[in-house]
Design a protein around this motif. Sequence first.
Motif, PDB file in Angstrom:
ATOM      1  N   TRP A  16     -10.589  -2.185   0.531  1.00  0.00           N
ATOM      2  CA  TRP A  16     -10.344  -1.408   1.463  1.00  0.00           C
ATOM      3  C   TRP A  16     -11.039  -1.575   3.004  1.00  0.00           C
ATOM      4  CZ3 TRP A  16      -5.334   0.771   1.031  1.00  0.00           C
ATOM      5  CH2 TRP A  16      -5.148   1.087  -0.382  1.00  0.00           C
ATOM      6  N   TYR A  17     -10.180  -1.684   4.020  1.00  0.00           N
ATOM      7  CA  TYR A  17     -10.747  -1.932   5.067  1.00  0.00           C
ATOM      8  C   TYR A  17      -9.956  -0.967   6.052  1.00  0.00           C
ATOM      9  CZ  TYR A  17     -13.247  -5.937   3.820  1.00  0.00           C
ATOM     10  OH  TYR A  17     -13.769  -7.074   3.252  1.00  0.00           O
ATOM     11  N   ARG A  18     -10.574  -0.672   7.374  1.00  0.00           N
ATOM     12  CA  ARG A  18      -9.912   0.254   8.417  1.00  0.00           C
ATOM     13  C   ARG A  18     -10.148  -0.206   9.491  1.00  0.00           C
ATOM     14  NH1 ARG A  18     -13.339   5.865   7.176  1.00  0.00           N
ATOM     15  NH2 ARG A  18     -15.367   5.454   8.470  1.00  0.00           N
ATOM     16  N   GLN A  19      -9.390   0.115  10.561  1.00  0.00           N
ATOM     17  CA  GLN A  19      -9.374  -0.432  11.910  1.00  0.00           C
ATOM     18  C   GLN A  19      -8.653   0.475  12.772  1.00  0.00           C
ATOM     19  OE1 GLN A  19      -7.447  -4.143  12.660  1.00  0.00           O
ATOM     20  NE2 GLN A  19      -8.674  -4.618  14.152  1.00  0.00           N
ATOM     21  N   ALA A  20      -9.705   1.051  13.873  1.00  0.00           N
ATOM     22  CA  ALA A  20      -8.978   1.868  15.027  1.00  0.00           C
ATOM     23  C   ALA A  20      -8.635   0.853  15.850  1.00  0.00           C
ATOM     24  CB  ALA A  20     -10.079   2.780  15.366  1.00  0.00           C
ATOM     25  N   TYR A  62      -5.649 -12.097   1.173  1.00  0.00           N
ATOM     26  CA  TYR A  62      -4.321 -11.357   1.364  1.00  0.00           C
ATOM     27  C   TYR A  62      -4.651 -10.052   1.745  1.00  0.00           C
ATOM     28  CZ  TYR A  62      -2.229 -15.340  -0.969  1.00  0.00           C
ATOM     29  OH  TYR A  62      -1.859 -16.634  -1.457  1.00  0.00           O
ATOM     30  N   TRP A  63      -3.726  -9.665   2.759  1.00  0.00           N
ATOM     31  CA  TRP A  63      -3.798  -8.371   3.345  1.00  0.00           C
ATOM     32  C   TRP A  63      -2.628  -7.344   3.081  1.00  0.00           C
ATOM     33  CZ3 TRP A  63      -8.480  -6.706   5.206  1.00  0.00           C
ATOM     34  CH2 TRP A  63      -9.610  -7.494   5.672  1.00  0.00           C
ATOM     35  N   GLY A  64      -2.728  -6.203   2.916  1.00  0.00           N
ATOM     36  CA  GLY A  64      -1.720  -5.265   3.052  1.00  0.00           C
ATOM     37  C   GLY A  64      -1.088  -4.927   4.657  1.00  0.00           C
ATOM     38  N   HIS A  76      -7.162  -5.455   0.779  1.00  0.00           N
ATOM     39  CA  HIS A  76      -7.439  -6.706   0.643  1.00  0.00           C
ATOM     40  C   HIS A  76      -7.634  -7.040  -0.489  1.00  0.00           C
ATOM     41  CE1 HIS A  76     -10.518  -9.607   0.322  1.00  0.00           C
ATOM     42  NE2 HIS A  76      -9.792 -10.368   1.169  1.00  0.00           N
ATOM     43  N   ALA A  77      -7.211  -8.315  -0.854  1.00  0.00           N
ATOM     44  CA  ALA A  77      -7.593  -8.856  -2.146  1.00  0.00           C
ATOM     45  C   ALA A  77      -7.721 -10.521  -1.979  1.00  0.00           C
ATOM     46  CB  ALA A  77      -6.437  -8.712  -3.200  1.00  0.00           C
ATOM     47  N   ASN A  78      -8.758 -10.947  -2.814  1.00  0.00           N
ATOM     48  CA  ASN A  78      -9.021 -12.419  -2.727  1.00  0.00           C
ATOM     49  C   ASN A  78      -8.458 -12.875  -4.090  1.00  0.00           C
ATOM     50  OD1 ASN A  78     -11.770 -14.473  -3.297  1.00  0.00           O
ATOM     51  ND2 ASN A  78     -10.570 -14.444  -1.508  1.00  0.00           N
ATOM     52  N   GLU A  91       0.929  -1.138  -0.030  1.00  0.00           N
ATOM     53  CA  GLU A  91       0.035   0.032  -0.267  1.00  0.00           C
ATOM     54  C   GLU A  91       0.751   1.379   0.005  1.00  0.00           C
ATOM     55  OE1 GLU A  91      -2.964  -2.280   3.020  1.00  0.00           O
ATOM     56  OE2 GLU A  91      -1.447  -1.042   3.780  1.00  0.00           O
ATOM     57  N   SER A  92       0.295   2.257  -0.521  1.00  0.00           N
ATOM     58  CA  SER A  92       0.856   3.750  -0.405  1.00  0.00           C
ATOM     59  C   SER A  92      -0.234   4.839  -0.487  1.00  0.00           C
ATOM     60  CB  SER A  92       1.924   3.873  -1.568  1.00  0.00           C
ATOM     61  OG  SER A  92       1.313   3.700  -2.787  1.00  0.00           O
ATOM     62  N   GLY A  93       0.157   5.949  -0.001  1.00  0.00           N
ATOM     63  CA  GLY A  93      -0.694   7.081  -0.200  1.00  0.00           C
ATOM     64  C   GLY A  93      -1.269   7.598   1.066  1.00  0.00           C
ATOM     65  N   GLY A  94      -0.950   6.969   2.074  1.00  0.00           N
ATOM     66  CA  GLY A  94      -1.646   7.731   3.474  1.00  0.00           C
ATOM     67  C   GLY A  94      -0.506   8.750   3.781  1.00  0.00           C
ATOM     68  N   GLY A  95      -1.218   9.337   4.815  1.00  0.00           N
ATOM     69  CA  GLY A  95      -0.767  10.701   5.376  1.00  0.00           C
ATOM     70  C   GLY A  95      -1.318  11.370   6.208  1.00  0.00           C
ATOM     71  N   LEU A  96      -0.880  12.733   6.284  1.00  0.00           N
ATOM     72  CA  LEU A  96      -1.635  13.584   7.379  1.00  0.00           C
ATOM     73  C   LEU A  96      -2.076  14.784   6.481  1.00  0.00           C
ATOM     74  CD1 LEU A  96      -2.332  14.696  10.087  1.00  0.00           C
ATOM     75  CD2 LEU A  96       0.143  15.931  10.204  1.00  0.00           C
ATOM     76  N   VAL A  97      -3.267  14.942   6.685  1.00  0.00           N
ATOM     77  CA  VAL A  97      -4.024  15.826   6.006  1.00  0.00           C
ATOM     78  C   VAL A  97      -5.116  16.911   7.065  1.00  0.00           C
ATOM     79  CG1 VAL A  97      -4.104  14.972   3.693  1.00  0.00           C
ATOM     80  CG2 VAL A  97      -5.961  14.749   5.185  1.00  0.00           C
ATOM     81  N   GLN A  98      -5.564  17.774   6.523  1.00  0.00           N
ATOM     82  CA  GLN A  98      -6.537  18.516   7.087  1.00  0.00           C
ATOM     83  C   GLN A  98      -8.096  18.157   6.734  1.00  0.00           C
ATOM     84  OE1 GLN A  98      -5.664  22.677   6.387  1.00  0.00           O
ATOM     85  NE2 GLN A  98      -4.477  22.857   8.426  1.00  0.00           N
ATOM     86  N   ALA A  99      -8.888  18.492   7.665  1.00  0.00           N
ATOM     87  CA  ALA A  99     -10.367  18.243   7.258  1.00  0.00           C
ATOM     88  C   ALA A  99     -10.764  18.845   6.153  1.00  0.00           C
ATOM     89  CB  ALA A  99     -11.253  18.655   8.408  1.00  0.00           C
TER      90      ALA A  99
END
Length: 121
Positions: free
Chosen positions: A36-40, A110-112, A96-98, A6-14
Amino acid sequence: QVQLVESGGGLVQAGDSLRLSCAASGSIFDIDVMGWYRQAPGKQRELVATITRGGRTNYRDSVKGRFTISRDNAKNTVYLQMNSLKPEDTTVYYCHANIRASARTYYTDYWGQGTQVTVSS
């Protein structure tokens, strides 16, 4: 061996935008659903968006109209365009990819490694 990078994450403003990318590589015969999934921290992983090989998409309600999932089957890559980001979108996002590694194997999940998205208010 199959890998999702994966790539492209970061810190941004609202209100800002980010684009996540996830490329699958290795022994790949076919890819069915990508997503794509997310987990806090301390919470269950939740679906953000999925896309089938044919392009059918599915989104969680809270991101509809703001996020767009797409894929490039020739590049074995899935994207997530995130617009109008909100502080509540802050968390780690997982690709995620099947994937079927060969004609003699079944599809496997599979998961990133995850990419952090932080949205400041």
